[in-house]
Design a protein around this motif. Structure first.
Motif, short mmCIF file in Angstrom:
data_model
loop_
_atom_site.label_atom_id
_atom_site.label_comp_id
_atom_site.label_asym_id
_atom_site.label_seq_id
_atom_site.Cartn_x
_atom_site.Cartn_y
_atom_site.Cartn_z
N PRO A 36 39.22 77.24 39.77
CA PRO A 36 38.34 76.07 39.83
C PRO A 36 39.04 74.87 40.48
O PRO A 36 40.21 74.61 40.23
N GLY A 37 38.27 74.15 41.28
CA GLY A 37 38.77 72.98 41.97
C GLY A 37 37.64 72.33 42.74
O GLY A 37 36.50 72.83 42.75
N THR A 121 30.88 61.14 48.48
CA THR A 121 30.99 62.44 49.13
C THR A 121 31.51 63.44 48.12
O THR A 121 32.56 63.22 47.52
N GLY A 122 30.78 64.52 47.94
CA GLY A 122 31.21 65.55 47.01
C GLY A 122 30.04 66.10 46.24
O GLY A 122 28.95 65.50 46.21
N ASP A 123 30.24 67.26 45.63
CA ASP A 123 29.13 67.93 44.95
C ASP A 123 29.40 68.21 43.48
O ASP A 123 28.70 68.99 42.84
N SER A 124 30.43 67.57 42.90
CA SER A 124 30.71 67.81 41.49
C SER A 124 29.57 67.29 40.64
O SER A 124 28.95 66.26 40.93
N GLU A 125 29.27 67.99 39.54
CA GLU A 125 28.23 67.53 38.63
C GLU A 125 28.69 66.31 37.84
O GLU A 125 27.88 65.45 37.49
N LEU A 126 29.98 66.23 37.53
CA LEU A 126 30.52 65.12 36.75
C LEU A 126 31.15 64.13 37.72
O LEU A 126 32.37 64.07 37.89
N PHE A 127 30.31 63.28 38.34
CA PHE A 127 30.73 62.51 39.49
C PHE A 127 29.84 61.27 39.57
O PHE A 127 28.62 61.38 39.48
N GLY A 128 30.45 60.09 39.68
CA GLY A 128 29.63 58.91 39.86
C GLY A 128 30.27 57.65 39.33
O GLY A 128 31.46 57.59 38.99
N ALA A 129 29.43 56.57 39.26
CA ALA A 129 29.81 55.27 38.70
C ALA A 129 28.98 55.04 37.46
O ALA A 129 27.78 55.34 37.43
N ARG A 130 29.57 54.44 36.41
CA ARG A 130 28.89 54.42 35.12
C ARG A 130 29.37 53.26 34.27
O ARG A 130 30.39 52.62 34.56
N ILE A 131 28.61 52.98 33.21
CA ILE A 131 29.10 52.16 32.12
C ILE A 131 29.20 53.06 30.90
O ILE A 131 28.40 54.00 30.73
N ILE A 132 30.19 52.77 30.04
CA ILE A 132 30.51 53.71 28.97
C ILE A 132 30.81 52.94 27.70
O ILE A 132 31.10 51.74 27.72
N GLY A 133 30.77 53.65 26.57
CA GLY A 133 31.13 53.04 25.31
C GLY A 133 31.45 54.07 24.24
O GLY A 133 30.94 55.20 24.27
N GLN A 134 32.30 53.67 23.32
CA GLN A 134 32.64 54.47 22.13
C GLN A 134 32.11 53.68 20.93
O GLN A 134 32.53 52.55 20.70
N ILE A 236 34.49 54.80 37.18
CA ILE A 236 34.10 55.85 38.10
C ILE A 236 34.80 57.13 37.66
O ILE A 236 35.83 57.10 36.97
N LEU A 237 34.25 58.29 38.05
CA LEU A 237 34.85 59.56 37.65
C LEU A 237 34.48 60.66 38.62
O LEU A 237 33.47 60.58 39.33
N SER A 238 35.32 61.68 38.64
CA SER A 238 34.99 62.94 39.28
C SER A 238 35.79 64.03 38.58
O SER A 238 37.02 63.97 38.54
N TRP A 239 35.09 64.98 38.01
CA TRP A 239 35.71 66.06 37.25
C TRP A 239 35.18 67.41 37.71
O TRP A 239 33.99 67.56 38.02
N VAL A 240 36.09 68.37 37.72
CA VAL A 240 35.69 69.76 37.96
C VAL A 240 35.11 70.33 36.68
O VAL A 240 35.70 70.18 35.60
N SER A 241 33.97 70.95 36.76
CA SER A 241 33.38 71.65 35.62
C SER A 241 33.10 73.08 36.01
O SER A 241 32.91 73.40 37.19
N ILE A 242 33.11 73.97 35.03
CA ILE A 242 32.89 75.39 35.30
C ILE A 242 31.72 75.89 34.46
O ILE A 242 31.33 75.26 33.47
N ASP A 243 31.17 77.00 34.88
CA ASP A 243 30.15 77.68 34.07
C ASP A 243 30.86 78.61 33.09
O ASP A 243 31.74 79.39 33.47
N GLY A 244 30.46 78.55 31.83
CA GLY A 244 31.00 79.47 30.85
C GLY A 244 32.43 79.16 30.46
O GLY A 244 32.97 78.08 30.73
N VAL A 327 29.21 75.03 28.66
CA VAL A 327 28.59 74.90 27.33
C VAL A 327 28.50 76.24 26.63
O VAL A 327 28.68 76.34 25.42
N GLU A 328 28.22 77.31 27.39
CA GLU A 328 27.96 78.61 26.80
C GLU A 328 29.24 79.40 26.60
O GLU A 328 30.03 79.58 27.53
N GLU A 329 29.45 79.88 25.39
CA GLU A 329 30.60 80.73 25.10
C GLU A 329 30.37 82.12 25.67
O GLU A 329 29.27 82.65 25.63
N ALA A 330 31.44 82.71 26.24
CA ALA A 330 31.34 84.07 26.78
C ALA A 330 30.92 85.04 25.68
O ALA A 330 31.45 85.00 24.58
#
Length: 749
Positions: A36-37, A121-134, A236-244, A327-330
């Motif tokens: 993954p990358g 530029t890019g196709d990652s699902e976890l990608f963008g500009a945001r506001i956040i909070g805990q 801002i963020l960009s993260w690699v995510s995988i299926d399963g 999200v889904e466990e093998a």
């Protein structure tokens, strides 16, 4: 290049060793080729303005100067430009989030900012500009909320973060969900509103340059508690995510690399798993990654043979490759041949050359609890061999073994595991058998029961044609595995300090026809047979004065016979002449025992016995000899039948005792027949009953319960005159595979 290493303890004792290094460096694996990358650079340029807290302006950035009273820090990817904060970054290959966090967020229930993304530029699902909070804590961990813009799309999410063991988990109440499209380059006002009393989040996106208006609401289920670490910020963020949770890792090969190691780490860098591959790709088994877990991975390139000393190695950047599991466990189980699969093993007669199976089975739902069956189909397409649990490594993985006696068929072997949910996995392996011999037991140095006089030991053995390497296995006096060393030479010198003084050790020489990275296909051990037949030696001994004692009450000399292991129905019965004795010595056993031996009735044949403390059998010295022709066994029909046992201690004291072997064949019990349950039976009780037919020559029977793969012993029955035995409660465990044997005994007066 030679290096000298020396270690010295506080008392001035020292040891040293040399190491010769041939430098042949390897380039590190190229992270930009990893999967993954990202696959290609991911870039974003986003602008933040007019941050409001609870309806009041918090910062409009018009000063152009970072205000440390409002923000904890200014990341290097952020700068002030024309009354806005500009975030710009390119991710390749590293996944990362970049923040500016408020200094005092405790009461910021409504958090609002103007955001525009003018370049992405890019196709990652976890990608963008945001506001956040805990915001709070739920029953698992800290609850976060986010709302943001991803190019021409939007997203919002609510999740709980916590550690599950060594894995950082993002457990989603709402996964990344789109609120609707937007226009890249336009300004949008993003609002996160939190009502603690109702446990409710409100999300809002309001177009300042267009008519976009999106909203959403979410109420947390269950009870909540205040968070210990509240936060609000822009990011801002960009993260690699995988299926399963069972991804396949791929990378560009490194010139000169012999093999690779793939290492999975938690977010904080702790190693969670590592696997090996001769070449890419490599599939990660299920059960390693947890759904929504955050991980890092590294790939090592090694020029040297697997499990040998490293001289030339390279690796990817330690924290560069991060990803979030799906999200889904093998659900499917997985067969990992683990450098073995099917291989030939050369043993002593009557086994000779036979076929072994060794693999790891993984299942995220549990191993062995969720495993229904594990089998291998031989190249003839019809013969199946059951594989049995050897030992459990983790809650989701275990080693399984199997054995096919007789010559090894060449061709394709098919391994299949089926779980209790009906899911399965099959892998194949092609084998061309080239059986490997073993060094003569009589030529092994140290010889049986040798006194070394030091904790430094020199080992030597005969060369074996076709051997790629040898492995010297070391065990303590109770056969607990200590360590092993690997060498391509038929000798090895163990330096001082690794072994204890006044101690007995066992050792074996394993011969391998291939290196691990090339898959082990042919092997052997010397001494052949089980681990209990390992050679023994004693480092040093202390002087004493007491006489040793011999006890032959349990067995002394006896004959064991069993069905032919290759063809139990049509083959001839097999016979072993067995010797066992209990030795005691107030000066120490085995430390003060020089040798235990037995002289045959012919007066010339002598056999040394090995130390193997077996309280269940009532002996601590033992050995046996296989007889293809049982008529050659010396008993009272062809000799005096008298076997003389002798123990000699290191003080020169000697004690002898004799035992007579009567007629081996007259009135000898047969092996028991009609034994049940049948192989592979599944019980729904932990107190099953074992049955067998009576033998008129048997004085009594004993039942032995073992782990599924032969040893160790789990339970011995008492001496039985009945032909059935119910295993007592508390011996067996649920979801566990066991083996059993029934022994019939004739007792001579």
């Amino acid at each position: 290049m030679r290096r000298l290493y020396r270690v010295t303890d506080p008392a001035g004792n020292w040891s040293e060793a040399t190491d010769d290094l041939v430098v042949e460096t390897l380039s590190p694996p190229d992270e930009t080729t990893f999967s993954p990358g990202f696959g290609s650079p991911h870039h974003i340029r986003a602008f933040f303005d007019n941050v409001h807290v609870n309806g009041a302006l918090y910062d409009d950035f018009d000063s152009g100067v970072f205000d440390s009273s409002k923000w904890q820090y200014l990341p290097e990817q952020a700068s002030y430009e024309n009354g806005e904060v500009r975030f710009e970054n390119t991710w390749f290959p590293k996944s990362e989030s970049i923040w500016m966090m408020m200094t005092s967020p405790e009461n910021a229930d409504e958090f609002k900012a103007t955001v525009r993304v003018d370049s992405i530029t890019g196709d990652s699902e976890l990608f963008g500009a945001r506001i956040i909070g805990q915001y709070c804590r739920d029953s698992k961990g800290e609850v976060f909320a986010r709302i943001g813009i991803r190019g021409s799309d939007t997203f919002y999410t609510v999740y709980s973060e916590y550690f599950d063991g060594d894995t950082w988990i993002e457990d989603y109440y709402i996964p990344y969900t789109s609120l609707g499209p937007v226009s890249q380059g336009n300004k949008y006002e993003l609002t996160l509103n939190w009502n603690e009393s109702t446990r409710t989040f409100n999300f809002l996106i309001d177009g300042l340059d267009d008519d976009v208006y999106y909203s959403a609401e979410f109420t947390l289920p269950g009870s909540i508690d205040p968070t210990d670490n509240p936060s609000r910020g822009i990011s801002i963020l960009s993260w690699v995510s995988i299926d399963g949770t069972s991804p396949t890792f791929d990378w560009e090969e490194v010139p000169g690399a012999n093999h690779y190691r793939i290492r999975i780490n938690g977010l904080e860098g702790k190693r969670l798993y590592q696997g090996y591959a001769k070449t890419p790709p490599y599939r990660l088994p299920p059960g390693i990654l947890k759904p929504n877990g955050i991980y890092q991975y590294e790939i090592y390139a090694l020029r040297d043979n697997q499990w040998f000393e490293w001289d030339n190695v390279s690796r990817s950047e330690r924290n560069a490759m991060r990803f979030i599991a799906g999200v889904e466990e093998a659900q499917n189980p997985y067969v990992d041949l683990d450098s073995h699969g099917v291989y030939t093993w050369t043993d002593r007669e009557p086994l000779g050359e036979n076929t072994w199976f060794y693999l790891k089975i993984h299942d995220a739902q549990g191993v062995p609890g969720n495993i229904e069956s594990a089998k291998v189909l031989l190249p003839d397409g019809t013969t199946e061999v059951n594989l049995y649990l050897d030992y459990t490594e983790t809650a989701t993985s275990a080693l399984y073994k199997g054995l096919y006696l007789g010559s090894t068929p060449p061709g394709t072997y098919e391994f299949t595991v089926v779980d209790k949910d009906g899911n399965s996995h099959t892998v194949t392996e092609d084998l061309t058998p080239e059986p490997t011999g073993y060094p003569a037991e009589s030529a092994l140095v140290p010889a049986e029961s040798a006194l070394i006089g030091s904790t430094a030991v020199d080992f030597n053995w005969d060369d074996v044609p076709g051997a790629s390497f040898y492995q010297v296995n070391f065990y303590d006096q109770n056969f607990r595995s200590l360590f092993n060393v690997k060498t391509t030479e038929s000798e090895y010198s163990l330096p001082e300090g690794l072994l204890d003084e006044n101690s007995l050790y066992h050792y074996r020489i394993l011969t391998r026809g291939e290196f691990f990275e090339d898959n082990l296909d042919n092997g052997s051990a010397s001494p052949p047979g089980g681990t209990w037949r390992s050679k023994t030696f004693i480092t040093t001994t202390a002087q004493g004065s007491e006489l040793p004692q011999l006890n032959l009450d349990s067995y002394g000399v006896s004959v064991w016979h069993a069905p032919d292991p290759v063809d139990p129905i049509n083959g001839p019965p097999r016979y072993w002449l067995d010797f066992s004795a209990m030795v005691t010595d107030a000066d120490g056993v085995p430390q003060n025992i020089a040798r235990v031996e037995v002289t045959y009735p012919d007066g010339t044949t002598t056999r040394a016995l090995k130390y193997a403390d077996s309280p269940d059998w009532g002996y601590n010295y033992v050995d046996n000899e296989y007889y293809p022709d049982p008529a050659l066994i010396q008993d009272t029909t062809n000799s005096t039948g008298i076997y003389i046992f002798r123990v000699v201690d290191f003080d020169g004291n000697e004690v002898t005792l004799q035992d007579t072997l009567t007629d081996v064949f007259t009135d000898s019990p047969s092996w028991v027949t009609n034994v049940s349950p049948a192989d592979g039976t599944v019980f729904y009780t932990t107190t099953p009953t074992i049955y067998w037919d009576a033998d008129s020559n048997a004085a009594y029977y004993k039942v032995r319960i073992l782990t599924a793969w032969n040893t160790p012993t789990v339970h011995w029955s008492p001496e039985l005159t009945d032909t059935q035995y119910t295993i007592p409660d508390g011996i067996l465990s649920k979801n566990t595979t066991y083996g059993f044997r029934v022994y019939a005994y004739r007792v001579d007066a």
